[in-house]
Design a protein around this motif. Structure first.
Motif, PDB file in Angstrom:
ATOM      1  N   ALA A 118       0.840  -1.206   0.000  1.00  0.00           N
ATOM      2  CA  ALA A 118       0.000   0.000   0.000  1.00  0.00           C
ATOM      3  C   ALA A 118       0.870   1.251   0.000  1.00  0.00           C
ATOM      4  O   ALA A 118       0.539   2.250  -0.642  1.00  0.00           O
ATOM      5  CB  ALA A 118      -0.933   0.001   1.204  1.00  0.00           C
ATOM      6  N   LEU A 119       1.991   1.190   0.718  1.00  0.00           N
ATOM      7  CA  LEU A 119       2.917   2.332   0.722  1.00  0.00           C
ATOM      8  C   LEU A 119       3.577   2.493  -0.643  1.00  0.00           C
ATOM      9  O   LEU A 119       3.765   3.617  -1.134  1.00  0.00           O
ATOM     10  CB  LEU A 119       3.990   2.140   1.800  1.00  0.00           C
ATOM     11  N   ILE A 120       3.919   1.359  -1.260  1.00  0.00           N
ATOM     12  CA  ILE A 120       4.506   1.416  -2.611  1.00  0.00           C
ATOM     13  C   ILE A 120       3.481   1.991  -3.581  1.00  0.00           C
ATOM     14  O   ILE A 120       3.791   2.834  -4.431  1.00  0.00           O
ATOM     15  CB  ILE A 120       4.963   0.011  -3.079  1.00  0.00           C
ATOM     16  N   ALA A 121       2.223   1.541  -3.443  1.00  0.00           N
ATOM     17  CA  ALA A 121       1.150   2.053  -4.309  1.00  0.00           C
ATOM     18  C   ALA A 121       0.965   3.558  -4.100  1.00  0.00           C
ATOM     19  O   ALA A 121       0.708   4.292  -5.057  1.00  0.00           O
ATOM     20  CB  ALA A 121      -0.156   1.316  -4.034  1.00  0.00           C
ATOM     21  N   ALA A 122       1.091   4.018  -2.843  1.00  0.00           N
ATOM     22  CA  ALA A 122       0.950   5.458  -2.559  1.00  0.00           C
ATOM     23  C   ALA A 122       2.003   6.252  -3.337  1.00  0.00           C
ATOM     24  O   ALA A 122       1.704   7.287  -3.940  1.00  0.00           O
ATOM     25  CB  ALA A 122       1.080   5.722  -1.065  1.00  0.00           C
ATOM     26  N   LEU A 123       3.235   5.738  -3.341  1.00  0.00           N
ATOM     27  CA  LEU A 123       4.300   6.406  -4.123  1.00  0.00           C
ATOM     28  C   LEU A 123       3.954   6.390  -5.598  1.00  0.00           C
ATOM     29  O   LEU A 123       4.187   7.354  -6.323  1.00  0.00           O
ATOM     30  CB  LEU A 123       5.635   5.684  -3.909  1.00  0.00           C
ATOM     31  N   GLY A 124       3.404   5.260  -6.026  1.00  0.00           N
ATOM     32  CA  GLY A 124       3.005   5.129  -7.420  1.00  0.00           C
ATOM     33  C   GLY A 124       1.930   6.146  -7.787  1.00  0.00           C
ATOM     34  O   GLY A 124       1.970   6.744  -8.869  1.00  0.00           O
ATOM     35  N   TRP A 125       0.976   6.358  -6.899  1.00  0.00           N
ATOM     36  CA  TRP A 125      -0.076   7.344  -7.159  1.00  0.00           C
ATOM     37  C   TRP A 125       0.515   8.748  -7.271  1.00  0.00           C
ATOM     38  O   TRP A 125       0.130   9.535  -8.135  1.00  0.00           O
ATOM     39  CB  TRP A 125      -1.140   7.322  -6.063  1.00  0.00           C
ATOM     40  N   ILE A 126       1.486   9.054  -6.405  1.00  0.00           N
ATOM     41  CA  ILE A 126       2.148  10.365  -6.490  1.00  0.00           C
ATOM     42  C   ILE A 126       2.808  10.512  -7.863  1.00  0.00           C
ATOM     43  O   ILE A 126       2.709  11.550  -8.517  1.00  0.00           O
ATOM     44  CB  ILE A 126       3.184  10.547  -5.356  1.00  0.00           C
ATOM     45  N   GLY A 127       3.482   9.433  -8.300  1.00  0.00           N
ATOM     46  CA  GLY A 127       4.121   9.460  -9.616  1.00  0.00           C
ATOM     47  C   GLY A 127       3.104   9.673 -10.722  1.00  0.00           C
ATOM     48  O   GLY A 127       3.296  10.493 -11.631  1.00  0.00           O
ATOM     49  N   LEU A 128       1.986   8.953 -10.650  1.00  0.00           N
ATOM     50  CA  LEU A 128       0.963   9.078 -11.689  1.00  0.00           C
ATOM     51  C   LEU A 128       0.370  10.472 -11.707  1.00  0.00           C
ATOM     52  O   LEU A 128       0.211  11.079 -12.773  1.00  0.00           O
ATOM     53  CB  LEU A 128      -0.151   8.054 -11.457  1.00  0.00           C
ATOM     54  N   PHE A 129       0.024  10.999 -10.518  1.00  0.00           N
ATOM     55  CA  PHE A 129      -0.585  12.329 -10.455  1.00  0.00           C
ATOM     56  C   PHE A 129       0.369  13.385 -11.007  1.00  0.00           C
ATOM     57  O   PHE A 129      -0.056  14.327 -11.684  1.00  0.00           O
ATOM     58  CB  PHE A 129      -0.973  12.690  -9.016  1.00  0.00           C
ATOM     59  N   THR A 130       1.659  13.220 -10.710  1.00  0.00           N
ATOM     60  CA  THR A 130       2.645  14.178 -11.211  1.00  0.00           C
ATOM     61  C   THR A 130       2.761  14.073 -12.733  1.00  0.00           C
ATOM     62  O   THR A 130       2.800  15.080 -13.442  1.00  0.00           O
ATOM     63  CB  THR A 130       4.016  13.935 -10.565  1.00  0.00           C
ATOM     64  N   LEU A 131       2.811  12.821 -13.220  1.00  0.00           N
ATOM     65  CA  LEU A 131       2.906  12.593 -14.671  1.00  0.00           C
ATOM     66  C   LEU A 131       1.682  13.186 -15.381  1.00  0.00           C
ATOM     67  O   LEU A 131       1.804  13.895 -16.380  1.00  0.00           O
ATOM     68  CB  LEU A 131       2.969  11.082 -14.922  1.00  0.00           C
ATOM     69  N   ALA A 132       0.504  12.880 -14.844  1.00  0.00           N
ATOM     70  CA  ALA A 132      -0.738  13.372 -15.456  1.00  0.00           C
ATOM     71  C   ALA A 132      -0.806  14.895 -15.366  1.00  0.00           C
ATOM     72  O   ALA A 132      -1.165  15.572 -16.328  1.00  0.00           O
ATOM     73  CB  ALA A 132      -1.952  12.737 -14.777  1.00  0.00           C
ATOM     74  N   GLY A 133      -0.451  15.437 -14.208  1.00  0.00           N
ATOM     75  CA  GLY A 133      -0.517  16.884 -14.018  1.00  0.00           C
ATOM     76  C   GLY A 133       0.441  17.637 -14.910  1.00  0.00           C
ATOM     77  O   GLY A 133       0.136  18.728 -15.392  1.00  0.00           O
ATOM     78  N   ALA A 134       1.609  17.044 -15.162  1.00  0.00           N
ATOM     79  CA  ALA A 134       2.628  17.712 -15.975  1.00  0.00           C
ATOM     80  C   ALA A 134       2.176  17.890 -17.423  1.00  0.00           C
ATOM     81  O   ALA A 134       2.733  18.713 -18.150  1.00  0.00           O
ATOM     82  CB  ALA A 134       3.933  16.924 -15.930  1.00  0.00           C
ATOM     83  N   THR A 135       1.156  17.130 -17.860  1.00  0.00           N
ATOM     84  CA  THR A 135       0.666  17.290 -19.239  1.00  0.00           C
ATOM     85  C   THR A 135       0.087  18.677 -19.450  1.00  0.00           C
ATOM     86  O   THR A 135       0.014  19.159 -20.580  1.00  0.00           O
ATOM     87  CB  THR A 135      -0.409  16.243 -19.584  1.00  0.00           C
ATOM     88  N   ALA A 136      -0.300  19.333 -18.350  1.00  0.00           N
ATOM     89  CA  ALA A 136      -0.858  20.688 -18.469  1.00  0.00           C
ATOM     90  C   ALA A 136       0.177  21.694 -18.957  1.00  0.00           C
ATOM     91  O   ALA A 136      -0.177  22.758 -19.461  1.00  0.00           O
ATOM     92  CB  ALA A 136      -1.428  21.136 -17.131  1.00  0.00           C
ATOM     93  N   PHE A 137       1.466  21.358 -18.795  1.00  0.00           N
ATOM     94  CA  PHE A 137       2.512  22.246 -19.313  1.00  0.00           C
ATOM     95  C   PHE A 137       2.581  22.193 -20.838  1.00  0.00           C
ATOM     96  O   PHE A 137       3.061  23.127 -21.480  1.00  0.00           O
ATOM     97  CB  PHE A 137       3.885  21.828 -18.769  1.00  0.00           C
ATOM     98  N   PHE A 138       2.147  21.067 -21.416  1.00  0.00           N
ATOM     99  CA  PHE A 138       2.384  20.834 -22.840  1.00  0.00           C
ATOM    100  C   PHE A 138       1.118  20.914 -23.685  1.00  0.00           C
ATOM    101  O   PHE A 138       1.190  21.084 -24.897  1.00  0.00           O
ATOM    102  CB  PHE A 138       3.026  19.450 -23.040  1.00  0.00           C
ATOM    103  N   PHE A 139      -0.048  20.732 -23.055  1.00  0.00           N
ATOM    104  CA  PHE A 139      -1.300  20.729 -23.812  1.00  0.00           C
ATOM    105  C   PHE A 139      -2.262  21.753 -23.218  1.00  0.00           C
ATOM    106  O   PHE A 139      -2.312  21.937 -22.006  1.00  0.00           O
ATOM    107  CB  PHE A 139      -1.954  19.342 -23.769  1.00  0.00           C
ATOM    108  N   ALA A 140      -3.062  22.354 -24.108  1.00  0.00           N
ATOM    109  CA  ALA A 140      -4.003  23.386 -23.662  1.00  0.00           C
ATOM    110  C   ALA A 140      -5.056  22.816 -22.709  1.00  0.00           C
ATOM    111  O   ALA A 140      -5.453  23.467 -21.772  1.00  0.00           O
ATOM    112  CB  ALA A 140      -4.680  24.025 -24.862  1.00  0.00           C
ATOM    113  N   ARG A 141      -5.530  21.604 -22.963  1.00  0.00           N
ATOM    114  CA  ARG A 141      -6.561  20.999 -22.101  1.00  0.00           C
ATOM    115  C   ARG A 141      -5.938  19.897 -21.252  1.00  0.00           C
ATOM    116  O   ARG A 141      -6.434  18.788 -21.176  1.00  0.00           O
ATOM    117  CB  ARG A 141      -7.689  20.412 -22.971  1.00  0.00           C
TER     118      ARG A 141
END
Lengths: 261, 259
Positions: free
Chosen positions: B145-168
């Motif tokens: 569960a702790l490993i998954a928590a780190l994974g979620w942080i990674g995913l949220f960061t990856l997904a959020g970073a798309t806002a730098f490159f795409f308008a939507r």
């Protein structure tokens, strides 16, 4: 009366056009629809295909129909946000807030569902359903869509009204939705459940809004019900939900006015 | 950095506990939500189907692991999931004016009250697994569960970073998160056929759900190392993409329209 109907028609049409306003921003979200159909079909295939109630193509079509209905069900934040913020002003207007909310929600949800029907015709056959099956299912769904959309609107309206007198209502939107997702046959057909759960869940109103609709679209008939019986059940549910809506509205109005607006 | 995180978390917790009705309603709502989903899936997949009983510990464990991991991230670091919206709405600007990591500040900026319910429910489900599986299975689930928590942080960061490159970017972020959620919460590691299972290895779900759950099942050191490596790659990749996007964001001229 004519003027009133004309007003609500124009008001609804305005909200239809609004649905197309932010299309590009919701385009990526629409792609989650065929994705979830694909995942849920794999889950059904692994756990329930041995029962032989449905072919793989039928289940894909079934899940597409139920997911299509669920994606626009009970989304008060997305569809009812404006209605909430307009409540104070609406009390000073000659038009009834419930009427305006109902007409705007009906237009938004119906348009949204029709859009999903178009997406289903394009994107569900590549997932594994037959085109003929999807076309038949969408055709049957269009017959039932006005009635089930009225249900969806009344349920959403309930939560919009409830949030006016208790802010924390928003925390119960998700669990309410899960009742239909998990127990109403959205994730998989209730026909594949074993007894006594199958009989219990099919008897609940939630099955009429999702499972029975999906089953009808795929099989051409309802599960254990005639068309007349289903229509009667839905009509009674509409009357009950409408009564609840009036009650919630009156409570919200009293609370709002005694609070000071 | 640790002192900052501690102070920010304490401030978020104080804010949550200052409105106990809201906290309780949010937590209760989420527990109810997850329980209904679990009950429905159990009725659909396992009730009256003894041939599937061998998979019940795996199924319950994955539900508990995902709930606990998701809850930990969103309750203590709720800003990560809203990263794309923060960037789109210009709320990243003030965070760039400090000497601290803007990513960390963004992550600490919010706390999702309903995630408290996910934490409670995740613990309860994993504890329940102890009735039908050995204790070491439960302990591995907690670790994962702790490993998954780190994974979620990674995913949220990856997904959020798309806002730098795409308008939507926020809608793309939402799609990525929903897709990964769907692949992680359902037992895709078992139910996808061998001819199609390889798809998972090209999604973040491999780091959040698939490989960690293989460690829970098999308890092998190599499985644990693979899980850690996958999460490490996801988090490092996400942080790198965020840094790249941030550099692009900071170098854009304010004189002309932003691309």
């Amino acid at each position: 009366m004519v003027e009133t109907l004309k007003f609500y028609s124009k008001y609804s049409f305005f909200h239809v056009l609004e649905q197309f306003e932010g299309m590009t921003s919701t385009l990526a979200f629409y792609l989650t629809f065929p994705f979830y159909v694909w995942v849920l079909t794999w889950m059904w295939n692994y756990f329930n295909s041995y029962q032989g109630n449905f072919s793989r193509s039928e289940v894909i079509t079934y899940v597409a129909v139920t997911e299509l209905l669920f994606f626009s069900f009970l989304r008060p934040g997305r569809f009812g946000g404006k209605a909430q913020s307009d409540f104070s002003i609406a009390l000073a207007r000659p038009r009834h807030w419930l009427g305006m909310t109902f007409s705007s929600l009906f237009a938004q949800i119906l348009t949204n569902r029709l859009l999903y029907c178009a997406i289903a015709l394009l994107l569900i056959p590549p997932v594994g359903a037959t085109l003929r099956g999807v076309v038949d299912a969408v055709g049957r769904l269009l017959v039932l869509l006005p009635l089930v959309t009225i249900i969806a609107v009344l349920v959403t309206c309930l939560f919009v009204s409830a949030k006016l007198f208790w802010e924390q209502t928003e925390h119960f939107v998700l669990p309410m939705g899960k009742i239909f997702l998990a127990l109403g046959g959205v994730v998989g057909p209730l026909a594949d459940f074993t007894e006594p759960w199958r009989s219990l869940l099919v008897a609940l109103p939630s099955s009429d809004w999702f499972f029975q609709v999906g089953y009808f679209c795929v099989k051409g008939h309802f599960f254990g019900l005639t068309f007349l019986e289903w229509t009667l059940r839905i009509s009674l549910q509409i009357v009950a939900l409408f009564s609840l809506n009036v009650f919630f509205y009156l409570v919200a109005k009293r609370h709002h006015q005694s609070y000071g607006g | 950095m640790i002192r900052l995180a501690r102070a920010a978390i304490r401030a978020n917790l104080d804010a949550q506990f200052a409105t106990p009705v809201n906290l309780l309603a949010g937590a209760f709502g989420m527990i109810l939500n997850n329980t209904l989903m679990l009950a429905g899936l159990w009725m659909m997949l396992f009730a009256g189907k003894p041939q599937h009983n061998a998979m019940l510990p795996y199924f319950l464990s994955i539900q508990g692991v995902m709930a606990l991991g998701w809850g930990l991230v969103n309750f203590f670091f709720g800003g990560f999931r809203q990263l794309a919206t923060l960037i789109e709405e210009g709320q990243l600007e003030p965070l760039l004016a400090t000497p601290r990591s803007p990513l960390l500040l963004a992550g600490l900026s919010r706390s999702d009250v309903s995630a408290f319910g996910d934490i409670v429910q995740g613990f309860l489900v994993i504890a329940f697994v102890g009735w039908i599986a050995p204790l070491d299975y439960v302990l591995r689930s907690l670790l994962v569960a702790l490993i998954a928590a780190l994974g979620w942080i990674g995913l949220f960061t990856l997904a959020g970073a798309t806002a730098f490159f795409f308008a939507r970017g926020s809608s793309i972020a939402q799609f990525l998160i929903e897709m990964t959620l769907g692949l992680s919460v359902y037992p895709t590691g078992k139910m996808l056929g061998p001819d199609i299972r390889w798809i998972l290895y090209f999604t973040p779900a491999v780091a959040i759900g698939v490989l960690p759950m293989e460690y829970v099942e098999r308890a092998g050191i190599s499985d644990f190392l693979f899980a850690i490596a996958a999460v490490g790659v996801l988090v490092a990749g996400a942080a790198g993409l965020f840094k790249l996007g941030l550099r692009r964001y900071q170098t854009v001229s304010y004189v002309g329209p932003r691309s």
